[in-house]
Scaffold this motif. Structure first.
Motif, short mmCIF file in Angstrom:
data_model
loop_
_atom_site.label_atom_id
_atom_site.label_comp_id
_atom_site.label_asym_id
_atom_site.label_seq_id
_atom_site.Cartn_x
_atom_site.Cartn_y
_atom_site.Cartn_z
N ARG A 5 -30.50 40.95 -67.76
CA ARG A 5 -31.77 40.80 -67.05
C ARG A 5 -32.43 42.16 -66.82
NH1 ARG A 5 -28.85 36.80 -64.06
NH2 ARG A 5 -28.44 38.33 -62.40
N ALA A 6 -31.64 43.16 -66.47
CA ALA A 6 -32.18 44.50 -66.25
C ALA A 6 -32.80 45.05 -67.53
CB ALA A 6 -31.10 45.43 -65.72
N LEU A 7 -32.13 44.86 -68.65
CA LEU A 7 -32.66 45.34 -69.92
C LEU A 7 -33.93 44.58 -70.32
CD1 LEU A 7 -29.33 45.84 -71.91
CD2 LEU A 7 -30.98 47.64 -71.30
N GLU A 8 -33.97 43.29 -70.02
CA GLU A 8 -35.19 42.54 -70.29
C GLU A 8 -36.37 43.12 -69.52
OE1 GLU A 8 -35.07 38.10 -71.26
OE2 GLU A 8 -33.51 38.31 -69.75
N ASP A 9 -36.15 43.44 -68.24
CA ASP A 9 -37.21 44.03 -67.43
C ASP A 9 -37.66 45.36 -68.03
OD1 ASP A 9 -37.13 41.96 -65.61
OD2 ASP A 9 -35.73 42.98 -64.25
N LEU A 10 -36.71 46.19 -68.42
CA LEU A 10 -37.03 47.52 -68.92
C LEU A 10 -37.71 47.49 -70.29
CD1 LEU A 10 -33.67 49.20 -67.89
CD2 LEU A 10 -35.93 49.74 -66.93
N CYS A 11 -37.44 46.46 -71.07
CA CYS A 11 -37.99 46.37 -72.43
C CYS A 11 -39.22 45.46 -72.51
CB CYS A 11 -36.93 45.88 -73.41
SG CYS A 11 -35.52 46.99 -73.60
N ALA A 12 -39.69 44.99 -71.37
CA ALA A 12 -40.77 44.00 -71.36
C ALA A 12 -42.01 44.46 -72.09
CB ALA A 12 -41.11 43.63 -69.91
N ARG A 50 -36.99 36.62 -71.67
CA ARG A 50 -38.02 36.20 -70.74
C ARG A 50 -39.37 36.08 -71.45
NH1 ARG A 50 -37.76 40.12 -66.21
NH2 ARG A 50 -35.67 39.23 -66.12
N ALA A 51 -39.65 37.03 -72.31
CA ALA A 51 -40.93 37.00 -73.04
C ALA A 51 -40.99 35.80 -73.97
CB ALA A 51 -41.09 38.30 -73.83
N GLU A 52 -39.86 35.49 -74.61
CA GLU A 52 -39.85 34.34 -75.51
C GLU A 52 -40.04 33.04 -74.75
OE1 GLU A 52 -36.96 36.13 -79.03
OE2 GLU A 52 -36.08 35.21 -77.25
N ARG A 53 -39.50 32.94 -73.56
CA ARG A 53 -39.73 31.74 -72.75
C ARG A 53 -41.20 31.63 -72.36
NH1 ARG A 53 -34.63 30.61 -68.72
NH2 ARG A 53 -32.99 30.79 -70.29
N ALA A 54 -41.80 32.75 -72.00
CA ALA A 54 -43.20 32.73 -71.62
C ALA A 54 -44.10 32.33 -72.80
CB ALA A 54 -43.62 34.10 -71.08
N GLU A 55 -43.72 32.75 -74.00
CA GLU A 55 -44.48 32.36 -75.19
C GLU A 55 -44.40 30.86 -75.45
OE1 GLU A 55 -42.83 34.64 -78.31
OE2 GLU A 55 -43.96 36.46 -77.85
N ASN A 56 -43.29 30.24 -75.03
CA ASN A 56 -43.13 28.79 -75.12
C ASN A 56 -43.19 28.28 -76.57
OD1 ASN A 56 -42.70 26.64 -73.15
ND2 ASN A 56 -44.49 25.69 -74.06
N ARG A 57 -42.62 29.07 -77.49
CA ARG A 57 -42.68 28.68 -78.89
C ARG A 57 -41.33 28.26 -79.46
NH1 ARG A 57 -46.03 33.85 -81.02
NH2 ARG A 57 -45.92 32.85 -83.06
N ARG A 58 -40.27 28.38 -78.67
CA ARG A 58 -38.94 28.00 -79.12
C ARG A 58 -38.20 27.37 -77.95
NH1 ARG A 58 -37.01 33.80 -80.18
NH2 ARG A 58 -35.08 32.90 -80.99
N MET A 59 -37.22 26.50 -78.28
CA MET A 59 -36.38 25.91 -77.24
C MET A 59 -35.03 25.54 -77.84
SD MET A 59 -37.89 22.01 -76.76
CE MET A 59 -36.71 21.59 -75.49
N MET A 60 -34.03 25.35 -76.97
CA MET A 60 -32.71 24.92 -77.40
C MET A 60 -32.57 23.43 -77.09
SD MET A 60 -31.77 27.72 -78.58
CE MET A 60 -33.02 29.02 -78.50
N ALA A 61 -32.36 22.64 -78.14
CA ALA A 61 -32.38 21.19 -78.00
C ALA A 61 -31.20 20.65 -77.22
CB ALA A 61 -32.43 20.54 -79.38
N CYS A 62 -30.12 21.41 -77.10
CA CYS A 62 -28.93 20.88 -76.44
C CYS A 62 -29.09 20.79 -74.93
CB CYS A 62 -27.71 21.72 -76.77
SG CYS A 62 -27.70 23.35 -76.00
N CYS A 63 -29.95 21.64 -74.34
CA CYS A 63 -29.99 21.70 -72.88
C CYS A 63 -31.41 21.70 -72.31
CB CYS A 63 -29.24 22.92 -72.36
SG CYS A 63 -29.91 24.49 -72.97
N SER A 64 -32.37 22.26 -73.01
CA SER A 64 -33.73 22.36 -72.48
C SER A 64 -34.48 21.06 -72.67
CB SER A 64 -34.46 23.53 -73.14
OG SER A 64 -33.80 24.74 -72.86
#
Length: 776
Positions: free
Chosen positions: A656-663, A750-764
């Motif tokens: 999570r920290a790296l996601e924030d830093l690389c946003a 986090r950015a990929e979730r915000a883009e809303n262009r991909r998902m995992m069918a097993c759980c989402s």
């Protein structure tokens, strides 16, 4: 590739049909020499295009007049978009007909029109939806008894002879009989149908001489007339059973969708498609398994391996070698600009051995747990309707033969093939055995034994190889190191940096990164004792000893190293060092610029310190919390060189920290893998049902509150890979076209979730029970 006027084809004599900037054409001597009708392609299409997968994955073949597509991802993207990449040329004669041949065809009233294979939208999906039901898994279960009965009758006829041509004795006639029964077509003209099928294949995908074209045209014309005669007989029997009877009734009910010309064309096309592909695939299967004797013996000993063995045979040596498409507008594929009207030969046989998707892709491995992702059946809305009929037949053929003739072997012979671009299988397959050693002579009950295989793709949970622990060592405090070897002493598949395997021991199944050297004969894994875990690591620590046998799935790689970056920063937290170590080894071998940052509670708890310092020397930075050292993640990210990539594996807070830093950095800067899952099970009382449109397949599916999206997709016959089913691995990823997603995975940034262009069918799931659209 830079192209001037890229939307217009610019034919040049014997060269690429596009006008390029100076030096920009992706041509080569190998591309110019490529000939699909002779030489290496006819011997082994996948091997013949290895150079293309590695160097020039999309290239123009002046000898053929087609653009050749050889990599898995590019082929799948073509199948996915049947508007930009139209199927209109799929049944077009790849060798233009001579005037004499055209005259012959006209004399028979030949008027082949569009079918499910080569028609555009929206007509294609309108018809496909109307005619789909007969092909659904639950409607095919009743066919198993007939397939087994026909197979047994054929084997009974030759089991005491000791030598037969399997094509002649079983693998041509049984698939054809089953196909005709499924369609509702009379079964009394097997030999006539054989000549028709060969003529149709040569006419469409071959390179006959002008004289042969005339001969073939007569056969195709007679086939066309025969198909018309059969249709008229069927019309006279309005209550007849079978898919073509059903199609004819739909023609009467909705003639604007199921037209007269469509019925006639489809009758001719599907008679070939419904049996020729299965016959060739079955022949390839026996040739492949009997060539790889270890695999044959494993199947004979354990019939539960058969469903996946069939998938691996379809991947490694499928009957559908290549298919065709045509661009409707300028397109970019594999980094190459294509003009509108470009004709593509998409070579599934090559994509099926692309190691960018399949670990050790050119190795035949019946334990490969993602073999079902092969492209032999195509993909998307044009995926083969009859795929599950073919699977059903091949499984029963293999189960009956391996049980009754385990001592079967290939006879000495020279294999010949019908020269063409798209279908592949030996014309004959001679096998032999000693009838005196037939097991049923001592045990007659073997003749009636059988194993029931549910219709559809095999489940990954049923696929695992047997391995033995050859060494156990303490890598650090609480970290157990294991070396695994095949129980029979066979080489294990090659693997790439970032790959993992799944250990299965009793009720416990856990994934661990491979961290040994890739050239080692066995696999090395390191297992942290997790006090707050679910018991799997503790069980392994307490039970496993040298000599312990367990099962292994994989290897798979969902954390693949991009080897094109300018430099690399590798960051590991605790046991996350395992994939990072393998990446460091790979980068060192490649001579790349990299640095390793490794943080842990204490040096005593950090695995592989000695090897890191020995093998990677001054590139390693160690941070021991016990010694008051911390990795300064902000400083690490701030100091990134241009074009550098970060690969990180460790606890969630580090990621999570790296996601924030690389946003704010480019999207391909940060790559990560978690090493633990969160709870992802469904609670039906808290879930909402929703609907999903599968745009590539043209289906709408209801997902109940107690059902995952993955389960609902598979229930309608769509093959979708999966692995952990916990949102951890990413293997069930699908592309989102529309709708809001409730993301529950640990794969997307986090950015990929915000883009809303991909998902995992097993759980989402869809948010608040909304409707979503997927590219599937």
């Amino acid at each position: 590739m830079t192209i001037e006027n890229s939307t217009q084809a610019q034919p040049t004599r014997g060269g690429c049909p596009v006008r390029h900037s100076e030096g920009a054409c992706p041509a080569s001597a190998l591309a110019a020499a490529f000939d699909p009708f002779e030489g290496p392609y006819q011997v082994d299409p996948a091997e013949a295009l290895r150079w293309s997968r590695d160097q020039l994955p999309v290239f123009y073949s002046p000898k053929l007049g087609y653009w050749i597509v050889s990599r898995y991802d590019d082929i799948k993207s073509v199948f996915r978009d049947n508007v930009l990449y139209s199927p209109r040329n799929a049944l077009e004669k790849i060798t233009p007909a001579t005037p004499e041949a055209m005259k012959v065809l006209a004399s028979y009233g030949y008027a082949m029109n569009r079918t499910l294979v080569n028609e555009d939208e929206p007509a294609h999906m309108e018809r496909r939806r109307v005619l789909l039901d007969h092909f659904l898994p639950e409607n095919l279960e009743a066919k198993q008894e007939m397939v087994r009965r026909l197979t047994r009758e054929k084997i009974d006829g030759f089991i005491d002879r000791g030598r037969v041509d399997l094509v002649e004795e079983m693998l041509y006639e049984v698939p054809l009989t089953i196909a005709l029964h499924f369609l509702g077509v009379p079964e009394d003209e097997i030999e006539r149908m054989r000549s028709f099928a060969v003529a149709h294949a040569v006419n469409t995908w071959g390179r006959p001489t002008p004289e042969q074209q005339v001969e073939v045209a007569h056969a195709v014309g007679r086939f066309w007339q025969y198909a018309g005669e059969v249709i008229e007989k069927m019309r006279a029997d309005p209550d007849g059973e079978g898919w073509m009877h059903y199609t004819i009734r739909k023609n009467a009910e909705i003639p604007e969708i199921v037209t007269d010309s469509y019925v006639h064309s489809m009758m001719m096309a599907i008679i070939v498609a419904a049996h020729e592909t299965t016959s060739l695939a079955s022949t390839n299967m026996f040739k492949t398994l009997l060539t790889h004797r270890d695999a044959w013996e494993d199947v004979c000993a354990d019939p539960s391996l058969i469903p996946n063995a069939v998938e691996e045979c379809l991947r490694y040596a499928g009957s559908m070698v290549a298919w065709r498409r045509e661009t409707t507008a300028a397109a970019q594929l594999g980094g190459v600009e294509l003009p509108a009207g470009a004709k593509l030969l998409i070579v599934q046989a090559s994509g099926n051995q692309d190691e960018r998707h399949f670990e050790d892709g050119d190795r035949f491995d019946i334990y490969r747990d993602n073999a079902v992702e092969h492209l032999t059946f195509g993909y998307g809305s044009h995926q083969c309707l009859g795929k599950n009929i073919g699977r059903l037949e091949m499984r029963i053929f293999l189960e009956e033969m391996s049980r009754r003739l385990p001592h079967l072997r290939l006879a000495e012979q020279e294999f010949t093939y019908l020269p063409n671009t798209s279908f592949r299988g030996p014309n004959n397959l001679w096998v032999e055995w000693d009838p005196e050693h037939n097991p049923e002579r001592a045990n007659p009950a073997l003749r009636r034994g059988s194993v029931h295989f549910p219709v559809g793709a095999p489940l990954r949970k049923e696929i695992a190889r047997k391995v033995r622990v050859s060494a156990v060592r303490q890598e650090a405090g609480g970290v157990l190191g294991l070396t695994l070897e095949d129980v029979r002493g066979r080489p294990l598949p090659r693997w790439s940096a970032g790959a993992h395997g799944e250990l299965c021991l009793g009720e416990y199944e856990r994934k661990y990164s491979l961290c040994g050297r890739p050239d080692a004969p066995g696999y090395d894994v390191a297992i942290l004792l997790e006090e707050q875990g679910r018991g799997g690591s503790r069980h392994i620590h307490e039970v496993v000893r040298p000599g312990t046998e367990l099962k292994l799935r994989g290897p798979n790689n969902l954390f693949r190293l991009d080897e094109s970056a300018r430099s690399y920063v590798l960051i590991a937290g605790g046991i996350g060092i395992t994939p990072i170590l393998a990446m460091a080894d790979r980068l060192k071998m490649l001579g790349r610029d990299y640095v390793i940052h490794y943080a842990g509670r204490s040096r005593a708890s950090m695995a592989f310190l000695a090897r890191l310092e020995s093998d990677h020397g001054g590139r390693v930075r160690i941070y021991s919390k016990q010694e008051g050292e911390r990795a300064d993640l902000p400083a690490i990210v701030d100091s990134l060189a241009e074009g550098a990539q970060i690969y990180a594996c460790g606890p969630a807070r580090m990621i999570r920290a790296l996601e924030d830093l690389c946003a704010e950095l480019p999207g391909n800067t940060l790559h990560f893998e978690h090493f633990s899952a969160q709870g992802s099970g469904l609670d039906p009382e808290k879930e909402s049902a929703f609907e999903v449109e599968l745009m590539d397949s043209g289906l709408t599916v209801a997902v109940a509150a107690d059902t995952t999206l993955l389960e609902a997709i598979r229930a309608v016959g769509i093959d979708l890979a999966s692995d952990c089913c916990e949102g951890l691995c990413g293997s069930c990823e699908v592309s989102v076209l529309e709708g809001e997603i409730d993301h529950r995975d640990l794969v997307l940034t986090r950015a990929e979730r915000a883009e809303n262009r991909r998902m995992m069918a097993c759980c989402s799931r869809a948010k608040s029970g909304g409707r979503i659209k997927l590219a599937l």
